[in-house]
Every structure is written in C-alpha cells, then in structure tokens.
Design a protein around this motif. Structure first.
Motif, mmCIF file in Angstrom:
data_model
loop_
_atom_site.group_PDB
_atom_site.id
_atom_site.type_symbol
_atom_site.label_atom_id
_atom_site.label_comp_id
_atom_site.label_asym_id
_atom_site.label_seq_id
_atom_site.Cartn_x
_atom_site.Cartn_y
_atom_site.Cartn_z
ATOM 1 N N ALA A 115 0.826 -1.210 0.000
ATOM 2 C CA ALA A 115 0.000 0.000 0.000
ATOM 3 C C ALA A 115 0.859 1.258 0.000
ATOM 4 O O ALA A 115 0.448 2.306 -0.520
ATOM 5 N N ALA A 116 2.071 1.147 0.547
ATOM 6 C CA ALA A 116 2.996 2.287 0.570
ATOM 7 C C ALA A 116 3.812 2.394 -0.713
ATOM 8 O O ALA A 116 4.632 3.305 -0.850
ATOM 9 N N GLY A 117 3.601 1.448 -1.644
ATOM 10 C CA GLY A 117 4.299 1.504 -2.927
ATOM 11 C C GLY A 117 5.574 0.712 -3.002
ATOM 12 O O GLY A 117 6.306 0.804 -3.996
ATOM 13 N N THR A 118 5.870 -0.091 -1.987
ATOM 14 C CA THR A 118 7.104 -0.886 -1.980
ATOM 15 C C THR A 118 7.074 -1.943 -3.084
ATOM 16 O O THR A 118 6.052 -2.583 -3.311
ATOM 17 N N ARG A 119 8.198 -2.124 -3.745
ATOM 18 C CA ARG A 119 8.327 -3.182 -4.747
ATOM 19 C C ARG A 119 8.506 -4.515 -4.038
ATOM 20 O O ARG A 119 9.325 -4.636 -3.131
ATOM 21 N N ILE A 120 7.741 -5.532 -4.461
ATOM 22 C CA ILE A 120 7.814 -6.845 -3.828
ATOM 23 C C ILE A 120 8.050 -7.901 -4.898
ATOM 24 O O ILE A 120 7.329 -7.953 -5.903
ATOM 25 N N ALA A 121 9.051 -8.741 -4.682
ATOM 26 C CA ALA A 121 9.408 -9.772 -5.653
ATOM 27 C C ALA A 121 9.509 -11.121 -4.948
ATOM 28 O O ALA A 121 9.905 -11.197 -3.788
ATOM 29 N N SER A 122 9.157 -12.168 -5.664
ATOM 30 C CA SER A 122 9.273 -13.519 -5.109
ATOM 31 C C SER A 122 10.238 -14.347 -5.940
ATOM 32 O O SER A 122 10.387 -14.140 -7.144
ATOM 33 N N VAL A 123 10.886 -15.293 -5.272
ATOM 34 C CA VAL A 123 11.796 -16.222 -5.925
ATOM 35 C C VAL A 123 11.193 -17.621 -5.818
ATOM 36 O O VAL A 123 10.830 -18.073 -4.726
ATOM 37 N N CYS A 124 11.046 -18.292 -6.955
ATOM 38 C CA CYS A 124 10.579 -19.682 -6.978
ATOM 39 C C CYS A 124 9.230 -19.826 -6.254
ATOM 40 O O CYS A 124 8.275 -19.106 -6.548
ATOM 41 N N ALA A 125 9.156 -20.728 -5.272
ATOM 42 C CA ALA A 125 7.902 -20.962 -4.555
ATOM 43 C C ALA A 125 7.565 -19.845 -3.589
ATOM 44 O O ALA A 125 6.541 -19.911 -2.896
ATOM 45 N N GLY A 126 8.365 -18.806 -3.541
ATOM 46 C CA GLY A 126 8.007 -17.621 -2.773
ATOM 47 C C GLY A 126 6.759 -16.956 -3.329
ATOM 48 O O GLY A 126 6.149 -16.112 -2.664
ATOM 49 N N ALA A 127 6.361 -17.352 -4.545
ATOM 50 C CA ALA A 127 5.114 -16.829 -5.118
ATOM 51 C C ALA A 127 3.908 -17.237 -4.280
ATOM 52 O O ALA A 127 2.890 -16.530 -4.265
ATOM 53 N N PHE A 128 3.987 -18.372 -3.567
ATOM 54 C CA PHE A 128 2.844 -18.850 -2.785
ATOM 55 C C PHE A 128 2.549 -17.962 -1.577
ATOM 56 O O PHE A 128 1.400 -17.528 -1.402
ATOM 57 N N PRO A 129 3.533 -17.668 -0.714
ATOM 58 C CA PRO A 129 3.224 -16.740 0.382
ATOM 59 C C PRO A 129 2.845 -15.349 -0.122
ATOM 60 O O PRO A 129 2.006 -14.681 0.480
ATOM 61 N N LEU A 130 3.438 -14.916 -1.223
ATOM 62 C CA LEU A 130 3.049 -13.620 -1.779
ATOM 63 C C LEU A 130 1.618 -13.673 -2.304
ATOM 64 O O LEU A 130 0.829 -12.738 -2.098
#
Length: 312
Positions: A94-109
């Motif tokens: 909500a504050a505009g932070t860039r968020i990236a996931s690696v591999c299965a990190g897509a699931f918690p994201l």
C-alpha cells in the motif's frame, strides 16, 4: 542507496534466500559505493531453514522502510504465512514498496491477494498448484520471470538471479547490472520463454589475442555497414578462417558479435541520451529505423521506446 529486505519464512529454501543477499550486497555503483543495503527480516528471531536454524537481525517492522522486499521460496508451498506476515506485506504494498518472489516464494506472496488479477510465475513443478490454489492469478509457467511493475515473480532459483539483475538494471542501468552479472558468474545466455533485457557479453577475448585489435576496430566502427568480407579483409584472412577463429575465441561468429555489440551500444544510448530512436539506430549501424526496432525487440523483448521508459 536502496534498501532490500529479504523476508525469511519458516521452511525457507537456503539457496533462494542467499541468492538475493549475495547479488544485492555485492552490487557497486560506478564510484564504488554500494547500491543496496540488505536486511534479513523475519517474524521471529529464529527461522527453521531445514538443515539449519537462521537468526534474523530485523523484524517485520523493517519491511515498512524497505524499497524492495524479496520473498524467497519455501519448501512446502501449502504452508500459508501468518496473518502478521500477510499484513506486513499488504501494508508495504500500500505504501508503494516493490515486492518480488523467488521460486515458490510466489505462494506466500499470493496468499496476501496482492497477485490477484496479475500475471505471475513460479517453479514449473508448482505452477499447476499455484493456478489451482489462486485462480485469480494468471499463472505463466513458461517464463523466467514476470515484471508487473510493483510486483515481480520468478521461476526457479536460477531465474531468481535473472530477476535480481533485472531489478538492478531498473534501479541503476545496464552498466551496474552487467558488473553484478559478472560478479555472479552468470551464464552468457539463458534458455527460457522470456527474452532478457540484459544482453550479456560473450566470452572475453584473452589479452594479446590476435582478435583483440580487430574487436577494438569493430567497436569503433559500429555505425558502418560491415560485411563478413569487410571484417575478414581487416583481419587479413579469409572469411572461413575468421569465422573459425572467432568461434574458438569468442564463442560466436563475427556478425553475431557485431549485432550484439550494436544492441549493447543502443541500450547505452537509450539510457544516457535523449537522441531519437531513428538517430540511435543510425549511430549503431542499422540501415533503417524499422530494422533497428525489429532487431532490438527480438533481442531484448521490448521496443526501444519501452526500454527507454524503463531504464532511461
């Protein structure tokens, strides 16, 4: 300096955790200053990383001040993150932070709902599960990474390295990203469904090589319409012999090397000048603006104008 927060969750995959830490920590700007401050953050002081226990120096509150948050892969994608972790990620988004996931990190994201309505990727073995668990996400299993602007996802751990370099390029340009790639000993080319923005150099020619003078001449004459006979004549040899020597010492042919050198120079001019696309195409040796646009897009995956908007 950008701040990168690497979020350590229980069952985090050590390689997925260490890759962004290493890449961002080693990134240096042209004047030698570090490009990033890296923080390892977690909900608790200790995190179960399988073969060992990880101590995290920073808590979830540090996510609020980060410019980028990295969510590494976890061993069991079915394990949902806690409400505290989800709330912290939503608050950062909500504050505009860039968020990236690696591999299965897509699931918690994905569990935060932040990827709903977006295209995303994960490891191909887990792509079907991600699509089934989160039907509002457009899951693409055939690419190395997906950049939606604020939210980015990558496939396996090696693709996470590609994604890190892509973000470095977004932040600081191609020269800094290329230096980070060299420090990471990246392969010259990656096989995958998505063209990479970074056009990697071929194998360096050893100092004192018979091609060293020729390569310098080629770099100085990118704007000219050079043919294989022209280059062979400059080298004082036959085209056939030149091709063999080129392959032995650079891993490619003279014309392929020339093409990539032109694209790299075009990238540099798009990032650092306000010259028109037509002028840049002519400066780097493409016969027409149409040819330049077509070759540039086939090599990098985007048009010159899109590249300039992203990295200029």
């Amino acid at each position: 300096m950008h701040t990168v927060a690497v979020l350590a969750l229980d069952q985090v995959i050590p390689f997925d955790l260490s890759t962004p830490i290493e890449v961002f920590s080693r990134t240096r700007l042209p004047d030698g200053r570090p490009g990033y401050q890296v923080r390892v953050c977690a909900e608790t002081d200790e995190v179960d990383a399988g073969a060992f226990t990880l101590r995290a120096p920073w808590g979830l509150e540090s996510l609020r001040s980060a410019d980028t948050i990295i969510v590494p892969g976890i061993a069991d994608p079915a394990v949902r993150p806690s409400s505290a972790v989800c709330d912290a990620l939503r608050s950062a988004a909500a504050a505009g932070t860039r968020i990236a996931s690696v591999c299965a990190g897509a699931f918690p994201l994905a569990a935060t709902g932040l990827l709903d309505g977006h295209r995303a990727t994960t490891h191909w073995l887990a792509a079907e599960l991600l699509a089934a668990t989160h039907p509002d996400i457009d899951v693409d299993p055939d690419v190395l990474y997906v950049d939606n602007g604020q939210f980015l996802t990558s496939a396996g751990a090696a693709a996470g390295l590609d994604l890190c370099l892509h973000m470095i390029r977004r932040d600081y340009g191609s020269a800094v990203a290329a230096d980070a790639a060299r420090l990471s000993v990246m392969p010259l080319e990656r096989e995958g469904g998505q063209a990479q923005f970074i056009v990697h150099d071929h194998t360096p020619t050893p100092h004192g090589s018979e091609l060293e003078t020729l390569l310098t001449w080629l770099r100085e004459n990118l704007a000219h319409d050079l043919t294989l006979p022209d280059i062979a004549a400059r080298a004082g040899t036959s085209p056939r012999t030149l091709i063999r020597r080129f392959r032995d010492q650079t891993g490619t042919t003279p014309l392929q090397w020339l093409h990539r050198a032109r694209i790299r120079q075009a990238q540099h001019l798009l990032e650092t000048t306000e010259h028109s696309v037509e002028r840049i195409g002519s400066q780097v040796g493409f016969g027409s603006p149409t040819t330049f646009r077509d070759r540039f897009k086939r090599t990098t995956g985007v048009s010159p104008q899109t590249y300039r908007r992203t990295f200029g």
